[in-house]
Design an enzyme around this catalytic site. Structure first.
Site, short mmCIF file in Angstrom:
data_model
loop_
_atom_site.label_atom_id
_atom_site.label_comp_id
_atom_site.label_asym_id
_atom_site.label_seq_id
_atom_site.Cartn_x
_atom_site.Cartn_y
_atom_site.Cartn_z
N LYS A 22 -4.66 -8.96 92.09
CA LYS A 22 -3.84 -8.44 90.21
C LYS A 22 -2.63 -7.86 91.12
O LYS A 22 -1.60 -9.20 90.37
CB LYS A 22 -4.14 -6.84 89.69
CG LYS A 22 -3.53 -6.56 88.64
CD LYS A 22 -3.60 -5.24 87.87
CE LYS A 22 -2.80 -4.56 87.23
NZ LYS A 22 -2.11 -3.79 88.46
N ASN A 23 -1.68 -7.38 91.17
CA ASN A 23 -0.40 -7.49 91.47
C ASN A 23 0.36 -8.20 92.30
O ASN A 23 1.54 -8.60 92.27
CB ASN A 23 -0.14 -6.00 92.70
CG ASN A 23 -0.41 -4.96 91.20
OD1 ASN A 23 0.04 -4.79 90.31
ND2 ASN A 23 0.06 -3.39 91.95
N ARG A 97 2.49 -4.77 82.44
CA ARG A 97 4.05 -4.35 82.80
C ARG A 97 4.55 -5.86 83.84
O ARG A 97 5.52 -6.06 83.67
CB ARG A 97 3.44 -3.37 84.11
CG ARG A 97 4.17 -3.05 85.16
CD ARG A 97 5.52 -2.01 84.47
NE ARG A 97 5.91 -1.50 84.95
CZ ARG A 97 7.46 -1.16 84.83
NH1 ARG A 97 7.66 -0.51 84.07
NH2 ARG A 97 8.50 -0.46 85.77
N ASP A 121 0.33 0.99 82.73
CA ASP A 121 -0.20 2.48 82.70
C ASP A 121 0.74 3.01 82.43
O ASP A 121 1.83 3.20 82.47
CB ASP A 121 -0.50 2.28 83.40
CG ASP A 121 -2.31 2.46 84.05
OD1 ASP A 121 -2.73 2.13 83.52
OD2 ASP A 121 -2.24 1.96 85.48
N ASP A 322 -1.36 3.48 93.43
CA ASP A 322 -2.49 3.05 92.69
C ASP A 322 -4.03 3.46 93.80
O ASP A 322 -4.71 3.28 92.73
CB ASP A 322 -2.50 2.04 92.90
CG ASP A 322 -0.72 1.43 91.97
OD1 ASP A 322 -0.15 2.00 91.91
OD2 ASP A 322 -0.86 0.28 92.28
N MET A 344 4.95 9.12 93.35
CA MET A 344 6.08 8.85 92.37
C MET A 344 5.25 8.69 90.73
O MET A 344 6.37 8.05 89.88
CB MET A 344 5.04 6.89 92.53
CG MET A 344 5.94 7.12 94.24
SD MET A 344 5.96 5.01 93.75
CE MET A 344 5.57 4.72 96.45
C1 LIG Z 1 2.45 -4.85 88.31
C2 LIG Z 1 2.01 -3.90 89.65
O1 LIG Z 1 2.81 -4.31 90.94
N1 LIG Z 1 2.56 -2.33 89.13
C3 LIG Z 1 2.54 -2.31 90.87
C4 LIG Z 1 4.29 -1.65 90.51
O2 LIG Z 1 4.70 -1.27 89.48
P1 LIG Z 1 6.11 -1.22 89.38
O3 LIG Z 1 6.89 -2.45 90.26
O4 LIG Z 1 6.52 -0.84 88.33
O5 LIG Z 1 7.11 -0.40 90.88
P2 LIG Z 1 8.26 0.28 91.16
O6 LIG Z 1 7.85 -0.06 92.86
O7 LIG Z 1 9.43 -0.06 90.14
O8 LIG Z 1 7.79 2.15 91.13
C5 LIG Z 1 6.80 3.08 90.76
C6 LIG Z 1 7.37 4.68 90.77
O9 LIG Z 1 7.76 4.75 91.92
C7 LIG Z 1 8.88 4.99 91.81
N2 LIG Z 1 9.38 4.94 93.32
C8 LIG Z 1 9.30 4.19 93.84
C9 LIG Z 1 10.33 3.76 94.85
C10 LIG Z 1 10.61 4.54 95.63
O10 LIG Z 1 11.28 4.41 96.60
N3 LIG Z 1 10.79 5.83 95.41
C11 LIG Z 1 9.95 5.96 93.68
O11 LIG Z 1 9.95 7.47 93.60
C12 LIG Z 1 9.53 4.79 90.55
O12 LIG Z 1 10.59 5.28 89.96
C13 LIG Z 1 8.05 4.68 89.61
O13 LIG Z 1 8.40 5.47 88.86
O14 LIG Z 1 4.34 -0.73 92.51
C14 LIG Z 1 4.13 0.23 91.79
C15 LIG Z 1 4.19 0.86 93.31
O15 LIG Z 1 3.75 0.57 94.24
C16 LIG Z 1 2.27 0.45 91.26
O16 LIG Z 1 1.87 1.74 91.21
C17 LIG Z 1 1.90 -0.44 90.39
O17 LIG Z 1 0.80 -0.82 90.38
C1 LIG Z 2 -0.20 1.17 87.44
C2 LIG Z 2 -0.77 0.10 87.90
O1 LIG Z 2 -0.80 -1.06 87.02
P1 LIG Z 2 0.58 -2.06 86.34
O2 LIG Z 2 1.68 -1.51 87.19
O3 LIG Z 2 0.27 -3.12 85.82
O4 LIG Z 2 0.47 -0.55 85.30
C3 LIG Z 2 -1.57 -0.17 88.64
O5 LIG Z 2 -1.97 -0.89 89.20
O6 LIG Z 2 -2.19 1.09 88.97
#
Ligand SMILES: CC(=O)N[C@H]1[C@@H](OP(=O)(O)OP(=O)(O)OC[C@H]2O[C@@H](n3ccc(=O)[nH]c3=O)[C@H](O)[C@@H]2O)O[C@H](CO)[C@@H](O)[C@@H]1O
Ligand SMILES: C=C(OP(=O)(O)O)C(=O)O
EC number: 2.5.1.7
Length: 438
Positions: A22-23, A97, A121, A322, A344
């Site tokens: 998916k991602n 997202r 989510d 995840d 996270m």
């Molecule tokens: C569509 C998609 O691809 N979604 C994925 C993507 O979401 P997404 O790209 O939205 O998530 P981010 O990597 O931006 O961050 C996820 C969360 O982790 C926190 N954060 C991130 C990096 C870091 O070094 N430290 C930290 O605390 C961020 O503030 C946030 O709360 O990556 C996440 C983290 O693997 C996954 O859960 C999601 O499934």
């Molecule tokens: C958090 C997830 O997805 P999304 O970033 O699309 O909400 C996930 O795939 O577990």
């Protein structure tokens, strides 16, 4: 909103083929906006989130041809930028997202990109600062409409490459900035870039389209901007989160399951983390995983000094957040104790209430940490009625229900269908007693 009815307590048996990731699909689909040439993508998972993004691309004017269930070709030669200002886009854009990743390609190719605050989510705060700081670094102007939660970036004279140190290794943030930088003038260097396999796949695809990205797989990416990009073909990797879900499901239902073509090299520490819970994972036939029936249960391995095992998330190559809900549910039947620390996201562990109702021994210490004391199968979970709060809690509740005594009902299964292709039919093929109601 649909419902699953599950008669639990039956071991399963068989072979599963993981779906495409998916991602990765969400990143790759957005990249088709970077060229007017045709792009063919295979192994696209047939799941709600991905289908919503394909519809959004169609509404943006991208020609979409479905070749078979999981293969499509896309051609973004007549992009309708006016759609970005329509009410329809305000609704569609916020429903998942992944839609945030249309901004980088549109900004790079057409000089502007807009997006309503995207959904996904409800698992805690989900900031977008890294994305927009990246675009600003490349020379875009930024505006945010607080009343409507609407973001916009513009760069009518194009983007210019620069050095940037990301404030955090955001996965979608890195993907978005990379997609903007490939068409910028000059060289962009991104330090503290996310580097998980799906981002590596995106970079490989962009290079196949004519981009010049080096450092792929590391947290230091260098991108030499090019004038334009061309078409390509791309195959999406198997979904590591789905593979982890099948491993957890097999262990907790004490089933013998083979998972085919897992792309072992891209699973990182996932097998090691399951092994720490005492689960046997055999790598067979080069790229398959065999999970034997755990008839004698599985025993959690403490740390060397005897302290309680902690399973926590970290940016790649750390463990993906995840999968923590799945580790948590599987630990409910292990021999021993484990601390699950979800660093996270702050609202992902609340579903443990449902597991506690079912008889699991769990102490929720705070929104980020839960201690699980396993039953070692001496006590079976009890069936119950529950609702799926998010995609990974949903699959974890489904695993709990399949292992429980009696008939459970799970409502709001759209949350599961967001990320798992045809899950009920695939479970029935393994012998599960699961029905989809309404
Ligand atoms: C569509 C998609 O691809 N979604 C994925 C993507 O979401 P997404 O790209 O939205 O998530 P981010 O990597 O931006 O961050 C996820 C969360 O982790 C926190 N954060 C991130 C990096 C870091 O070094 N430290 C930290 O605390 C961020 O503030 C946030 O709360 O990556 C996440 C983290 O693997 C996954 O859960 C999601 O499934
Ligand atoms: C958090 C997830 O997805 P999304 O970033 O699309 O909400 C996930 O795939 O577990």
């Amino acid at each position: 909103m649909g419902t699953f009815k599950i008669e639990g307590g039956h071991p399963l048996n068989g072979i599963v083929q993981p779906q495409g990731a998916k991602n990765e699909a969400l990143q790759i689909l957005c990249a088709v906006l970077l060229t007017d040439q045709k792009i063919t993508i295979s192994n696209i998972p047939d799941i709600i989130d991905v289908n919503k993004l394909i519809t959004l691309l169609e509404n943006l004017g991208v020609s979409v041809e479905k070749i078979d269930r999981n293969t499509y070709s896309f051609q973004a030669d007549q992009v309708n930028m006016a759609y970005l200002e329509s009410d329809k886009f305000r609704e569609e854009g916020k429903s998942l997202r992944g839609s945030i990743m249309i901004v980088g390609p549109l900004l790079a190719r057409f000089g502007k990109g807009y997006i309503p605050k995207p959904g996904g989510d409800k698992i805690g705060r989900r900031r977008l600062d890294t994305h927009f700081e990246g675009f600003i670094n490349l020379g875009a102007t930024f505006r945010y409409n607080r009343e409507e939660y609407f973001y916009g970036v513009e760069a009518p004279n194009g983007l210019t490459g620069t050095y940037m140190l990301l404030d955090e290794a955001s996965v979608t943030g890195t993907a978005n900035i990379v997609m903007a930088a490939v068409l910028a003038k000059g060289t962009t260097t991104i330090y503290n870039a996310a580097c998980e396999p799906y981002l590596q796949q995106l970079c490989k695809m962009l290079n196949a389209m004519g981009a010049k990205i080096t450092g792929v797989g590391s947290n230091l990416l260098t991108i030499e901007g090019v004038e334009c990009l061309g078409g390509c073909t791309h195959q999406i990797l198997p979904d590591m989160i789905e593979i982890g879900s099948w491993i957890g499901l097999a262990a907790m239902t004490r089933s013998e399951v083979t998972i085919k073509n897992v792309s072992w090299e891209n699973l990182g520490v996932i097998p090691t983390a399951f092994r720490k819970l005492g689960i046997t994972i055999e790598k067979v036939n080069e790229d398959d995983i065999f999970i034997p029936a755990h008839t004698n249960g599985y025993e959690i391995k403490g740390d060397i000094d005897g302290s309680i095992l902690t399973i926590s998330d970290a940016p790649w190559p750390g463990l993906t957040p995840d999968l923590l809900s799945i580790f948590l549910v599987v630990a409910a039947q292990a021999r021993g104790e484990v601390l699950i620390h979800q660093k996270m996201f702050e609202s992902r562990l609340f579903f443990v209430d449902k597991l506690i109702d079912m008889g699991a021994k769990i102490i929720l210490c705070d929104p980020h940490r839960a201690v699980i004391i396993g039953h070692d199968f001496k006590s079976q979970l009890k069936a119950t009625k529950m609702s799926s709060p998010d995609i990974r809690a949903g699959i974890s509740l489904l695993i709990a229900a399949l292992s429980a005594k009696g008939t459970s009902v799970i409502q709001n299964i759209d949350q599961i269908d967001r990320g798992y292709e045809n899950i009920d039919e695939r479970l029935r093929a393994l012998g599960a007693k699961i029905e989809r109601l309404d």
